[in-house]
Design a protein around this motif. Sequence first.
Motif, PDB file in Angstrom:
ATOM      1  N   ARG A 107      10.486  -1.821   8.922  1.00 13.88           N
ATOM      2  CA  ARG A 107       9.298  -0.975   8.867  1.00 13.88           C
ATOM      3  C   ARG A 107       9.669   0.497   8.726  1.00 13.88           C
ATOM      4  O   ARG A 107       9.039   1.238   7.960  1.00 13.88           O
ATOM      5  N   VAL A 108      10.700   0.928   9.457  1.00 18.09           N
ATOM      6  CA  VAL A 108      11.070   2.342   9.395  1.00 18.09           C
ATOM      7  C   VAL A 108      11.677   2.682   8.032  1.00 18.09           C
ATOM      8  O   VAL A 108      11.701   3.857   7.627  1.00 18.09           O
ATOM      9  N   ALA A 109      12.143   1.680   7.309  1.00 16.78           N
ATOM     10  CA  ALA A 109      12.657   1.895   5.956  1.00 16.78           C
ATOM     11  C   ALA A 109      11.544   1.909   4.919  1.00 16.78           C
ATOM     12  O   ALA A 109      11.744   2.404   3.801  1.00 16.78           O
ATOM     13  N   ILE A 110      10.366   1.355   5.268  1.00 11.24           N
ATOM     14  CA  ILE A 110       9.281   1.201   4.303  1.00 11.24           C
ATOM     15  C   ILE A 110       8.133   2.181   4.546  1.00 11.24           C
ATOM     16  O   ILE A 110       7.711   2.917   3.636  1.00 11.24           O
ATOM     17  N   GLU A 111       7.614   2.202   5.759  1.00 12.63           N
ATOM     18  CA  GLU A 111       6.336   2.865   6.003  1.00 12.63           C
ATOM     19  C   GLU A 111       6.364   4.392   5.975  1.00 12.63           C
ATOM     20  O   GLU A 111       5.390   5.008   5.519  1.00 12.63           O
ATOM     21  N   PRO A 112       7.409   5.060   6.454  1.00 13.31           N
ATOM     22  CA  PRO A 112       7.393   6.526   6.330  1.00 13.31           C
ATOM     23  C   PRO A 112       7.294   6.995   4.876  1.00 13.31           C
ATOM     24  O   PRO A 112       6.517   7.909   4.560  1.00 13.31           O
ATOM     25  N   GLU A 113       8.060   6.345   3.997  1.00 10.30           N
ATOM     26  CA  GLU A 113       7.977   6.740   2.594  1.00 10.30           C
ATOM     27  C   GLU A 113       6.639   6.323   1.993  1.00 10.30           C
ATOM     28  O   GLU A 113       6.110   7.003   1.103  1.00 10.30           O
ATOM     29  N   ALA A 114       6.081   5.211   2.468  1.00  9.98           N
ATOM     30  CA  ALA A 114       4.745   4.814   2.017  1.00  9.98           C
ATOM     31  C   ALA A 114       3.721   5.877   2.397  1.00  9.98           C
ATOM     32  O   ALA A 114       2.817   6.199   1.617  1.00  9.98           O
ATOM     33  N   ALA A 115       3.853   6.432   3.599  1.00 14.63           N
ATOM     34  CA  ALA A 115       2.935   7.494   4.026  1.00 14.63           C
ATOM     35  C   ALA A 115       3.074   8.723   3.136  1.00 14.63           C
ATOM     36  O   ALA A 115       2.078   9.369   2.778  1.00 14.63           O
ATOM     37  N   ASP A 124      -9.986   8.781  -2.782  1.00 12.90           N
ATOM     38  CA  ASP A 124     -11.001   8.715  -1.721  1.00 12.90           C
ATOM     39  C   ASP A 124     -11.174   7.303  -1.182  1.00 12.90           C
ATOM     40  O   ASP A 124     -11.383   7.109   0.024  1.00 12.90           O
ATOM     41  N   GLU A 125     -11.088   6.312  -2.068  1.00 13.05           N
ATOM     42  CA  GLU A 125     -11.248   4.929  -1.621  1.00 13.05           C
ATOM     43  C   GLU A 125     -10.149   4.547  -0.631  1.00 13.05           C
ATOM     44  O   GLU A 125     -10.423   3.910   0.399  1.00 13.05           O
ATOM     45  N   HIS A 126      -8.930   4.940  -0.908  1.00 12.37           N
ATOM     46  CA  HIS A 126      -7.829   4.624  -0.004  1.00 12.37           C
ATOM     47  C   HIS A 126      -7.965   5.380   1.316  1.00 12.37           C
ATOM     48  O   HIS A 126      -7.732   4.813   2.394  1.00 12.37           O
ATOM     49  N   ARG A 127      -8.313   6.645   1.232  1.00 11.44           N
ATOM     50  CA  ARG A 127      -8.470   7.431   2.461  1.00 11.44           C
ATOM     51  C   ARG A 127      -9.610   6.882   3.311  1.00 11.44           C
ATOM     52  O   ARG A 127      -9.522   6.842   4.548  1.00 11.44           O
ATOM     53  N   ASN A 128     -10.681   6.434   2.664  1.00  7.71           N
ATOM     54  CA  ASN A 128     -11.802   5.839   3.407  1.00  7.71           C
ATOM     55  C   ASN A 128     -11.380   4.538   4.085  1.00  7.71           C
ATOM     56  O   ASN A 128     -11.819   4.253   5.210  1.00  7.71           O
ATOM     57  N   ALA A 129     -10.546   3.742   3.403  1.00  6.08           N
ATOM     58  CA  ALA A 129     -10.072   2.490   4.005  1.00  6.08           C
ATOM     59  C   ALA A 129      -9.227   2.785   5.243  1.00  6.08           C
ATOM     60  O   ALA A 129      -9.342   2.092   6.271  1.00  6.08           O
ATOM     61  N   LEU A 130      -8.380   3.797   5.164  1.00  2.26           N
ATOM     62  CA  LEU A 130      -7.578   4.187   6.324  1.00  2.26           C
ATOM     63  C   LEU A 130      -8.471   4.683   7.452  1.00  2.26           C
ATOM     64  O   LEU A 130      -8.253   4.343   8.631  1.00  2.26           O
ATOM     65  N   TYR A 160      -1.484   0.080   0.292  1.00  2.00           N
ATOM     66  CA  TYR A 160      -2.327   0.157  -0.903  1.00  2.00           C
ATOM     67  C   TYR A 160      -2.513   1.602  -1.359  1.00  2.00           C
ATOM     68  O   TYR A 160      -2.630   1.884  -2.560  1.00  2.00           O
ATOM     69  N   ALA A 161      -2.515   2.523  -0.402  1.00  7.60           N
ATOM     70  CA  ALA A 161      -2.727   3.931  -0.727  1.00  7.60           C
ATOM     71  C   ALA A 161      -1.557   4.536  -1.492  1.00  7.60           C
ATOM     72  O   ALA A 161      -1.688   5.601  -2.081  1.00  7.60           O
ATOM     73  N   THR A 162      -0.416   3.869  -1.506  1.00  9.66           N
ATOM     74  CA  THR A 162       0.720   4.360  -2.283  1.00  9.66           C
ATOM     75  C   THR A 162       0.493   4.222  -3.779  1.00  9.66           C
ATOM     76  O   THR A 162       1.131   4.903  -4.579  1.00  9.66           O
ATOM     77  N   LYS A 163      -0.369   3.282  -4.160  1.00  9.06           N
ATOM     78  CA  LYS A 163      -0.585   2.919  -5.569  1.00  9.06           C
ATOM     79  C   LYS A 163       0.712   2.438  -6.232  1.00  9.06           C
ATOM     80  O   LYS A 163       0.873   2.539  -7.450  1.00  9.06           O
ATOM     81  N   ASN A 164       1.600   1.922  -5.425  1.00  7.50           N
ATOM     82  CA  ASN A 164       2.888   1.415  -5.903  1.00  7.50           C
ATOM     83  C   ASN A 164       2.889  -0.093  -5.715  1.00  7.50           C
ATOM     84  O   ASN A 164       2.766  -0.590  -4.586  1.00  7.50           O
ATOM     85  N   ARG A 165       3.033  -0.848  -6.799  1.00 12.43           N
ATOM     86  CA  ARG A 165       2.929  -2.308  -6.736  1.00 12.43           C
ATOM     87  C   ARG A 165       3.953  -2.922  -5.809  1.00 12.43           C
ATOM     88  O   ARG A 165       3.692  -3.928  -5.158  1.00 12.43           O
ATOM     89  N   PHE A 166       5.137  -2.323  -5.730  1.00 16.73           N
ATOM     90  CA  PHE A 166       6.197  -2.900  -4.910  1.00 16.73           C
ATOM     91  C   PHE A 166       5.917  -2.689  -3.415  1.00 16.73           C
ATOM     92  O   PHE A 166       6.162  -3.579  -2.600  1.00 16.73           O
ATOM     93  N   TYR A 167       5.407  -1.527  -3.073  1.00 18.17           N
ATOM     94  CA  TYR A 167       5.020  -1.299  -1.674  1.00 18.17           C
ATOM     95  C   TYR A 167       3.857  -2.220  -1.289  1.00 18.17           C
ATOM     96  O   TYR A 167       3.833  -2.771  -0.179  1.00 18.17           O
TER      97      TYR A 167
END
Length: 232
Positions: A107-115, A124-130, A160-167
Motif C-alpha cells: 500500500r505504501v508503494a501504491i497509494e501515496p503516488e496515487a494520491a 469533479d466526479e472523482h473529488r465528489n466520490a472521495l 479511480y481518481a488517478t485516471k491511470n488504468r494500472f492504478y
Amino acid sequence: MTSGTRRSNLSFRVAQDLGRDIVCGERGAGQPFPTEAELSAQFGVSRTAVREAVKMLAAKGLVSSKPRQGIRVLPEESWNILDPDVLSWSLDSQPSLGVLREFFQMRVAIEPEAAALAARFADDEHRNALQTALDGMAAATPNSDAARAADVEFHVALLYATKNRFYIRMRDFVRTALHVSIPVTTSASADYGDTLRSHSGVLAAICAGNADVARRRMRRLIEEARTYLDAG
C-alpha cells in the motif's frame, strides 16, 4: 438454464472450494491431490465440470495438470496473489501479522503516488466520490461495518481518481488489504477522529491540486495505521 451454464456454475463452485482449501493451506504443495474421477465423485459433478474447475485454478497459478502427472498444487510463489479470487480466499485464512505487514508495504508503494496523481488529474466526479466516502466515514459509528466500508470506498475512489488504468486495476488488492487490516488498525486507534482528519487532509490536498502534499499525507496516513498494527 442451459447445460453449459449449469456446468459453468458447478465448475465455479468446485474451483471456489478447492481454491479456498489451497490458499488456506488445507491442500499444500507436494501433498497428494485427488484425481479427476475422485473429485467428480466428491463434488457430485461430471469430470468435464471438474476439468473446467482445474483450468480455472491453473489460470490463477494454484495448480498444474498434465497428462500422466495428474493434478498438483503449485508452490505459493507461483500463485497469482493479485487475482480477485485468490485475494478473497486469503481472507478466509486469517492472515498473520507478517501478511498484514506485506499488505502495508504494498500500500505504501501504491497509494501515496496515487494520491499525487489524483491531485493532478482528478475531476469533479472523482473529488465528489472521495467526499461522499469521507462523509460516509464521518456519519458512521466508529469501528462499525459502515465506517469500514466507507473507508474502503475512499481508498478505491482514490485509485479511480488517478485516471491511470494500472492504478485502477489495483482496486481489488487495496480493497482486500483494507478489509483485512482496518479491523486491526481501527480497533487499536484511540481516536477515530484522527482517522477522519487524516483522510480529510488527503482529500484537501487533492482538491487543492497539491501533489506533493497529497503524497506526503497519504504516506503518513498509511504509516500511522501500520504503527497501530505494530503496537498490537
